[in-house]
Design a protein around this motif. Structure first.
Motif, PDB file in Angstrom:
ATOM      1  N   ALA A  45      30.633 -66.487 -76.180  1.00  0.00           N
ATOM      2  CA  ALA A  45      29.426 -67.096 -76.768  1.00  0.00           C
ATOM      3  C   ALA A  45      28.191 -66.258 -76.441  1.00  0.00           C
ATOM      4  N   GLN A  46      28.122 -65.775 -75.204  1.00  0.00           N
ATOM      5  CA  GLN A  46      26.957 -64.961 -74.800  1.00  0.00           C
ATOM      6  C   GLN A  46      26.920 -63.676 -75.618  1.00  0.00           C
ATOM      7  N   HIS A  47      28.086 -63.077 -75.782  1.00  0.00           N
ATOM      8  CA  HIS A  47      28.172 -61.828 -76.550  1.00  0.00           C
ATOM      9  C   HIS A  47      27.652 -62.047 -77.973  1.00  0.00           C
ATOM     10  N   ASP A  48      28.068 -63.170 -78.583  1.00  0.00           N
ATOM     11  CA  ASP A  48      27.635 -63.485 -79.957  1.00  0.00           C
ATOM     12  C   ASP A  48      26.120 -63.684 -80.013  1.00  0.00           C
ATOM     13  N   GLU A  61      26.539 -53.934 -70.080  1.00  0.00           N
ATOM     14  CA  GLU A  61      27.248 -54.646 -69.004  1.00  0.00           C
ATOM     15  C   GLU A  61      26.796 -56.097 -68.936  1.00  0.00           C
ATOM     16  N   ALA A  62      25.491 -56.316 -69.132  1.00  0.00           N
ATOM     17  CA  ALA A  62      24.964 -57.684 -69.060  1.00  0.00           C
ATOM     18  C   ALA A  62      25.578 -58.553 -70.159  1.00  0.00           C
ATOM     19  N   ALA A  63      25.727 -57.976 -71.370  1.00  0.00           N
ATOM     20  CA  ALA A  63      26.289 -58.748 -72.494  1.00  0.00           C
ATOM     21  C   ALA A  63      27.721 -59.176 -72.191  1.00  0.00           C
ATOM     22  N   ASN A  64      28.394 -58.423 -71.330  1.00  0.00           N
ATOM     23  CA  ASN A  64      29.764 -58.768 -70.918  1.00  0.00           C
ATOM     24  C   ASN A  64      29.763 -59.553 -69.598  1.00  0.00           C
ATOM     25  N   LEU A  65      28.582 -60.059 -69.229  1.00  0.00           N
ATOM     26  CA  LEU A  65      28.414 -60.793 -67.950  1.00  0.00           C
ATOM     27  C   LEU A  65      28.941 -59.971 -66.782  1.00  0.00           C
ATOM     28  N   TYR A  66      28.741 -58.663 -66.869  1.00  0.00           N
ATOM     29  CA  TYR A  66      29.081 -57.720 -65.795  1.00  0.00           C
ATOM     30  C   TYR A  66      30.575 -57.774 -65.422  1.00  0.00           C
ATOM     31  N   THR A 103      28.550 -59.527 -55.421  1.00  0.00           N
ATOM     32  CA  THR A 103      27.764 -60.522 -56.158  1.00  0.00           C
ATOM     33  C   THR A 103      26.737 -59.863 -57.081  1.00  0.00           C
ATOM     34  N   MET A 104      26.299 -60.633 -58.059  1.00  0.00           N
ATOM     35  CA  MET A 104      25.238 -60.186 -58.978  1.00  0.00           C
ATOM     36  C   MET A 104      24.342 -61.379 -59.291  1.00  0.00           C
ATOM     37  N   PRO A 105      23.150 -61.427 -58.675  1.00  0.00           N
ATOM     38  CA  PRO A 105      22.221 -62.507 -59.058  1.00  0.00           C
ATOM     39  C   PRO A 105      21.506 -62.077 -60.328  1.00  0.00           C
ATOM     40  N   ALA A 106      21.516 -62.903 -61.384  1.00  0.00           N
ATOM     41  CA  ALA A 106      20.896 -62.415 -62.618  1.00  0.00           C
ATOM     42  C   ALA A 106      20.371 -63.509 -63.535  1.00  0.00           C
ATOM     43  N   TYR A 107      19.172 -63.227 -64.011  1.00  0.00           N
ATOM     44  CA  TYR A 107      18.562 -63.995 -65.103  1.00  0.00           C
ATOM     45  C   TYR A 107      19.479 -63.968 -66.336  1.00  0.00           C
ATOM     46  N   GLN A 108      20.148 -62.822 -66.510  1.00  0.00           N
ATOM     47  CA  GLN A 108      21.004 -62.650 -67.703  1.00  0.00           C
ATOM     48  C   GLN A 108      22.013 -63.787 -67.857  1.00  0.00           C
ATOM     49  N   PHE A 109      22.453 -64.352 -66.736  1.00  0.00           N
ATOM     50  CA  PHE A 109      23.472 -65.411 -66.805  1.00  0.00           C
ATOM     51  C   PHE A 109      22.929 -66.727 -67.369  1.00  0.00           C
ATOM     52  N   ILE A 110      21.614 -66.932 -67.233  1.00  0.00           N
ATOM     53  CA  ILE A 110      21.074 -68.269 -67.598  1.00  0.00           C
ATOM     54  C   ILE A 110      20.049 -68.177 -68.728  1.00  0.00           C
ATOM     55  N   LYS A 111      20.070 -67.074 -69.479  1.00  0.00           N
ATOM     56  CA  LYS A 111      19.037 -66.918 -70.505  1.00  0.00           C
ATOM     57  C   LYS A 111      19.314 -67.747 -71.759  1.00  0.00           C
ATOM     58  N   TYR A 112      20.537 -68.285 -71.882  1.00  0.00           N
ATOM     59  CA  TYR A 112      20.858 -69.165 -73.016  1.00  0.00           C
ATOM     60  C   TYR A 112      21.362 -70.516 -72.477  1.00  0.00           C
ATOM     61  N   PRO A 113      20.497 -71.320 -71.885  1.00  0.00           N
ATOM     62  CA  PRO A 113      20.967 -72.548 -71.226  1.00  0.00           C
ATOM     63  C   PRO A 113      21.621 -73.566 -72.164  1.00  0.00           C
ATOM     64  N   GLN A 114      21.147 -73.627 -73.427  1.00  0.00           N
ATOM     65  CA  GLN A 114      21.763 -74.593 -74.361  1.00  0.00           C
ATOM     66  C   GLN A 114      23.235 -74.268 -74.544  1.00  0.00           C
ATOM     67  N   MET A 115      23.521 -72.973 -74.693  1.00  0.00           N
ATOM     68  CA  MET A 115      24.914 -72.554 -74.860  1.00  0.00           C
ATOM     69  C   MET A 115      25.721 -72.953 -73.619  1.00  0.00           C
ATOM     70  N   LEU A 116      25.141 -72.741 -72.435  1.00  0.00           N
ATOM     71  CA  LEU A 116      25.874 -73.066 -71.202  1.00  0.00           C
ATOM     72  C   LEU A 116      26.166 -74.566 -71.125  1.00  0.00           C
ATOM     73  N   ARG A 117      25.229 -75.383 -71.624  1.00  0.00           N
ATOM     74  CA  ARG A 117      25.450 -76.843 -71.577  1.00  0.00           C
ATOM     75  C   ARG A 117      26.613 -77.263 -72.471  1.00  0.00           C
TER      76      ARG A 117
END
Ligand SMILES: Cc1cc2nc3c(=O)[nH]c(=O)nc-3n(C[C@H](O)[C@H](O)[C@H](O)COP(=O)(O)O)c2cc1C
Length: 217
Positions: free
Chosen positions: A61-64, A114-119, A159-173
């Motif tokens: 979903a993130q990739h899309d 790499e970010a688009a692939n969640l590293y 570990t990787m702390p990243a904004y990239q992981f939470i930039k689409y919160p609706q999708m994560l929900r």
């Protein structure tokens, strides 16, 4: 491993190998992070972990979303660089200059890929707070995140702390049981570092001690 070693070997890892992280490791790491002090022992942190099929669905979903240039809408506003102090802005500029040296002028494309692939993280820990939280809860959550990263490091997990992981919160929900009254603050990727990946050669310098420390005796 001593705390000193965990502190000095931890670094932001932007490409993990395919080696999996176990549920036992994740539970142990989060439990250790629970030792973090919080304001009046309030323990506001809520922790969601995606792994296996759930993480695969999020990755797709993130990739899309990235590919379709979907607008970013993190729960905690990203803000603008100009909101930061002059020194902080200078450090960010220096960090970018270091990226050019390590990865070349197309560093942004390499990191974004790499970010688009969640590293290739093997698990992602999402740190959340119930809406209307105190600024102190944000302080506590940052400390919780660092404890979590050190506990992981102690087990040899990077570990990787990243904004990239939470930039689409609706999708994560749609994929996680995060409720609408909770804000997703940060994601921390877990896995084992790919030692050969160019993005893992990035070194983030620190300012000299006397630039941040004042001791008054
Ligand atoms: C709150 C937070 C958000 C971050 N978000 C990103 C991100 O979206 N992308 C990225 O490449 N690095 C991100 N980082 C990693 C920082 O760039 C990195 O921690 C910093 O440059 C220091 O490097 P080190 O962790 O290797 O010591 C983030 C770090 C923090 C603490």
């Amino acid at each position: 491993m001593e705390v000193n070693k965990a502190l000095t070997t931890r670094k932001a890892i932007r490409k993990f190998t395919d080696q999996q992280v176990t549920r036992t490791d994740i539970e142990a790491i989060v439990q250790l992070a629970q030792t973090t002090p919080t304001w009046v022992n309030s323990q506001s942190q809520r922790v969601y972990v995606a792994m296996g099929d759930t993480l695969s669905s999020i990755r797709t979903a993130q990739h899309d979303l990235v590919t379709s240039n979907a607008p970013l809408n993190s729960d905690l506003p990203m803000g603008h660089r100009s909101d930061w102090s002059t020194i902080a802005q200078q450090n960010m500029q220096d960090w970018n200059a270091g990226l050019v040296k390590t990865l070349g002028s197309d560093f942004r494309a390499k990191i974004d890929q790499e970010a688009a692939n969640l590293y290739n993280a093997q698990a992602v820990v999402y740190l959340a707070l119930t809406k209307g939280y105190s600024p102190w809860a944000l302080y506590d959550l940052g400390a919780f995140g660092q404890s979590l990263m050190l506990a992981a490091q102690e087990r040899g997990i990077d570990t990787m702390p990243a904004y990239q992981f939470i930039k689409y919160p609706q999708m994560l929900r749609e994929h996680l049981s995060v409720t609408s009254d909770e804000d997703l603050i940060l994601g921390i990727g877990l896995g084992y570092r790919d030692t050969k990946a160019p993005v893992n050669q990035i070194v983030a310098d620190r300012m000299p001690l006397d630039a941040i420390l004042t001791i008054q005796d």
